[in-house]
Design an enzyme around this catalytic site. Structure first.
Site, PDB file in Angstrom:
ATOM      1  N   ASP A 357      -3.484  82.987  36.030  1.00  0.00           N
ATOM      2  CA  ASP A 357      -3.561  83.567  37.367  1.00  0.00           C
ATOM      3  C   ASP A 357      -3.313  82.524  38.447  1.00  0.00           C
ATOM      4  O   ASP A 357      -3.554  81.333  38.263  1.00  0.00           O
ATOM      5  CB  ASP A 357      -4.952  84.174  37.595  1.00  0.00           C
ATOM      6  CG  ASP A 357      -5.211  85.364  36.698  1.00  0.00           C
ATOM      7  OD1 ASP A 357      -5.209  86.487  37.190  1.00  0.00           O
ATOM      8  OD2 ASP A 357      -5.418  85.143  35.478  1.00  0.00           O
ATOM      9  N   LYS A 358      -2.867  83.020  39.602  1.00  0.00           N
ATOM     10  CA  LYS A 358      -2.705  82.146  40.760  1.00  0.00           C
ATOM     11  C   LYS A 358      -4.033  81.999  41.494  1.00  0.00           C
ATOM     12  O   LYS A 358      -4.513  80.884  41.707  1.00  0.00           O
ATOM     13  CB  LYS A 358      -1.647  82.697  41.713  1.00  0.00           C
ATOM     14  CG  LYS A 358      -1.541  81.889  43.011  1.00  0.00           C
ATOM     15  CD  LYS A 358      -0.553  82.495  43.992  1.00  0.00           C
ATOM     16  CE  LYS A 358      -0.531  81.684  45.289  1.00  0.00           C
ATOM     17  NZ  LYS A 358       0.407  82.253  46.289  1.00  0.00           N
TER      18      LYS A 358
END
Length: 717
Positions: A357-358
């Protein structure tokens, strides 16, 4: 054995009447997908800040990658992987979405002989002819098969070979190319190579291919074609010669008095195998072209063999450095791009087991080639300025592969907790009920919404569908569709859709949008024709091109899983597909898939957690019940009746895979953090009000924490 019989698992391309029972909401959105648990759930907010969502990769040995590694112990267990492509291809950033089942197909068919460096059958001597030693090789291959395959699989292989031979000996000229038999998934590379060779030595009329470490046997259609020109005995000998790859050896066909016939044989061999061998007609003792002893002799090309050895030597000399990457609120490919610039390599020199994930703090394993550990350590301080850190830096033997991990560990904080409904049950009780239910019954194993571009006007699966339908111009326009924002990026996209002026759009597109600029540069060069758009897609690496196809397949899988639960609930029914291996991940061969019988349904032989559904592709089996009909209906709806999930124009092949309907979180722990007593929390009693829920749990590879939380909370995440 799998066949292409009408109505069988590979008959999805056939026309199917749409009067079959299918859900009214075909094409449903993520928020409409069904749940497996019936608790009420609760409301809350995740990813309020990156520190609220921590993801730590779990390596193949079950260790968290953020822990210090004993380098001396690690040296004896260097990362094992298939050899990477030696040809360097520039790769760009790709968007922040999971890409768990990359499908770079490993092909070891006839053309693949040149790529194999394994010479397991050493019965060939450096003689002018190998005809006298074939029986020795065959004996060795039989012994080797016995050591590599169990008795049941050997029987299936023998029967498959017998069936193919029977078909060829009949009056039928054609054999369906989709006939195949899976020999299972072989994890060890050397054993896998040995099995490929042993099968082809024992049955030269069969070809073997490999994908995701699964060995699959198919009819060798080149063998069939050669049998039209020479005797079956000669064809057998030639293909055994090809597979043995004994240096400086030769193979000689029987003498042939017909010059035209010899010419036809020369033409076939050079057309099919010219990159491997060269042929020449040698007259007998009379040395005349009309000599009845004139025969064709085949030998391996020295140039091809030398190139193979040189490439293998270069691969072995390549330096590989492994490390753990920690990043915060940063897209993974932005991180890779930064590291590539600082280290003087290109993004494709980095390999990883999975995307992260960012909007989170993430820890993951990476390997970079052509960079020494000392070089990487020398830029540590520069890396830290970019909200990143690298540690556990060490030398290893090869790159990482996608999926080369056991799973991920999550540490999550859910804030702004509320009850879903206002009743007498406390929020604390709702939360505990939800956690216990998911621990016990699991969650529906959907692909997460981030895979499709959550919140975007155009989602990635729409682009994938356009590519599958060979609508290249439409796919480009979808990719460049602007969002409803007035920033420079979306202004540039809006200008392009209005004008199709790639050069003008380039002047408007910000420099940091590397993907869009690469695409626009290609469009400026090749134009907005169908062919020009095909060329433009090659400005993206293979992993990004195929990602859009996977996104479409993932969306269909989500809908199929939801429909399966709607149609049959948690009961295992006739026609369901069951995975026979409890420890199998997402990529397992069709040999481990079993079709539930009516008797097994009546006896409740299987449980719902064993049920799998296929992810669309050319090499999967489909359920033989309402769900199989549903798949056919969706392909018809989307105009993919004739789609074979092979896209030569984009050099993409999508074999497909299987995915369990249900998964369970492991090692679940949680803590309710008490709120300030003066702060009222909606829907909670003052004596047990909570401000946030702290959770940790482990998930298998390819599972989404957001999907697990969705099942607990019973609402959109």
């Amino acid at each position: 054995m799998r066949t292409a019989s009408p109505g069988g698992p590979f008959a999805l391309g056939s026309e199917v009447p749409l009067s079959m029972e299918e859900p009214a909401d075909v094409g449903i959105g993520f928020s409409s997908l069904r749940f497996i648990n019936d608790h009420v759930g609760f409301q809350g907010t995740i990813k309020t800040s990156p520190s609220d969502f921590i993801v730590i990769e779990i390596d193949e040995h079950g260790q968290l990658v953020n822990k210090a590694i004993d380098e001396s112990a690690y040296e004896t267990n260097k990362i094992q992987s298939e050899p990477s492509d030696s040809v360097k291809k520039p790769k760009l950033h790709v968007q922040d979405v999971p890409l768990e089942h990359e499908s770079n197909e490993e092909v070891t068919s006839l053309i693949g002989y040149v790529d194999s460096d394994q010479n397991h059958l050493s019965g060939l001597e450096n003689e002018d002819s190998i005809n006298g030693v074939i029986s020795k090789c065959e004996e060795e291959s039989i012994d080797l098969l016995s050591s590599l395959l169990d008795e049941k699989t050997q029987m299936l292989l023998d029967q498959f070979a017998c069936d193919i031979k029977g078909m060829w000996n009949s009056e039928t000229e054609s054999i369906a190319p989709s006939l195949e038999l899976s020999l299972g998934r072989i994890l060890d590379k050397e054993q896998r190579a040995a099995l490929h060779s042993a099968v082809r030595q024992k049955f030269p009329f069969l070809a073997t291919v490999g994908s995701n470490r699964e060995v699959v046997v198919k009819p060798n259609l080149e063998y069939k074609e050669l049998c039209h020109l020479v005797s079956e005995e000669e064809a057998l000998g030639f293909f055994k010669y090809l597979d043995a790859k004994k240096e400086n050896s030769k193979f000689t066909f029987k003498p042939d008095t017909s010059k035209d016939h010899r010419k036809a044989v020369h033409h076939f061999l050079n057309k099919r195998f010219g990159n491997l061998v060269e042929t020449k007609s040698f007259p007998g003792q009379n040395h005349s072209s009309g000599d009845p002893n004139t025969a064709i002799t085949v030998r391996f090309r020295e140039k091809a063999h030398g190139k193979r050895s040189r490439l293998e030597c270069e691969r072995r000399k390549t330096v590989y450095t492994a490390f753990t990457l920690q990043k915060e609120n940063l897209e993974m490919f932005e991180a890779i791009s930064f590291l590539a610039v600082k280290l003087g390599v290109i993004p494709s020199d980095f390999s990883y087991a999975g995307l992260k994930d960012k909007k989170a703090i993430t820890y993951q394993s990476m390997v970079v080639r052509k960079v020494t550990p000392g070089r990487l350590k020398s830029i540590e301080q520069e890396i830290k300025k970019k909200r990143m850190n690298v540690f556990n830096i060490r030398s290893v033997g090869d790159s990482l592969r996608l999926g080369q991990l056991k799973g991920n560990h999550f540490e999550i904080i859910i804030r702004n907790l509320k009850n879903q409904v206002n009743d007498s049950t406390s929020l604390r009780e709702r939360i505990l009920e939800a956690i216990e239910n998911v621990k016990k019954k699991g969650f529906v194993n959907y692909y997460g919404p981030q895979r499709f571009g959550k919140g975007k006007k155009i989602q990635t699966d729409q682009i994938g569908l356009a590519l599958l339908r060979n609508e290249m111009v439409k796919a480009i326009k979808l990719f460049l569709t602007p969002e409803d924002m007035d920033d420079p990026v979306n202004k540039a996209k809006k200008y392009f859709l209005q004008t199709e002026d790639a050069k003008g759009t380039l002047s408007l597109m910000p420099e940091f949008r590397v993907r869009e600029r690469a695409l626009l540069e290609s469009l400026h060069r090749f134009g907005m024709t169908e062919e020009g758009c095909v060329q433009a897609w090659f400005s993206f690496p293979h992993s990004m091109r195929i990602f859009y196809i996977h996104a479409y397949s993932s969306k269909i899988w989500n809908e199929a899983a939801s429909y399966r639960l709607e149609a049959y609930g948690a009961k295992v029914v006739k026609g369901d597909l069951i995975c026979l291996d409890e420890d199998a991940g997402e990529h397992f061969p069709s040999s481990k898939v079993h079709l539930v019988t009516e008797e097994e349904e009546s006896a409740n032989t299987y449980a719902i957690h064993q049920v799998v559904l296929p992810v669309l592709g050319y090499n999967v089996q489909y359920p033989e019940n309402k769900v199989g009909q549903w798949y056919r209906g969706v392909l018809s709806r989307d105009g993919l009746q004739s789609c074979r999930f092979r896209m030569p124009a984009l050099k993409l092949n999508v074999p497909g895979c299987y995915r369990h309907i249900l998964k369970h979180p492991h090692n679940v722990s949680h803590q309710l953090v008490l709120a300030d007593p003066e702060v009222e929390v909606e829907g909670s009693h003052t004596d047990d009000a909570t401000s946030c829920l702290s959770m940790s749990f482990d998930l298998d590879a390819s599972c989404y924490a957001t999907v697990c939380l969705r099942e607990m909370m019973k609402g959109d995440i």
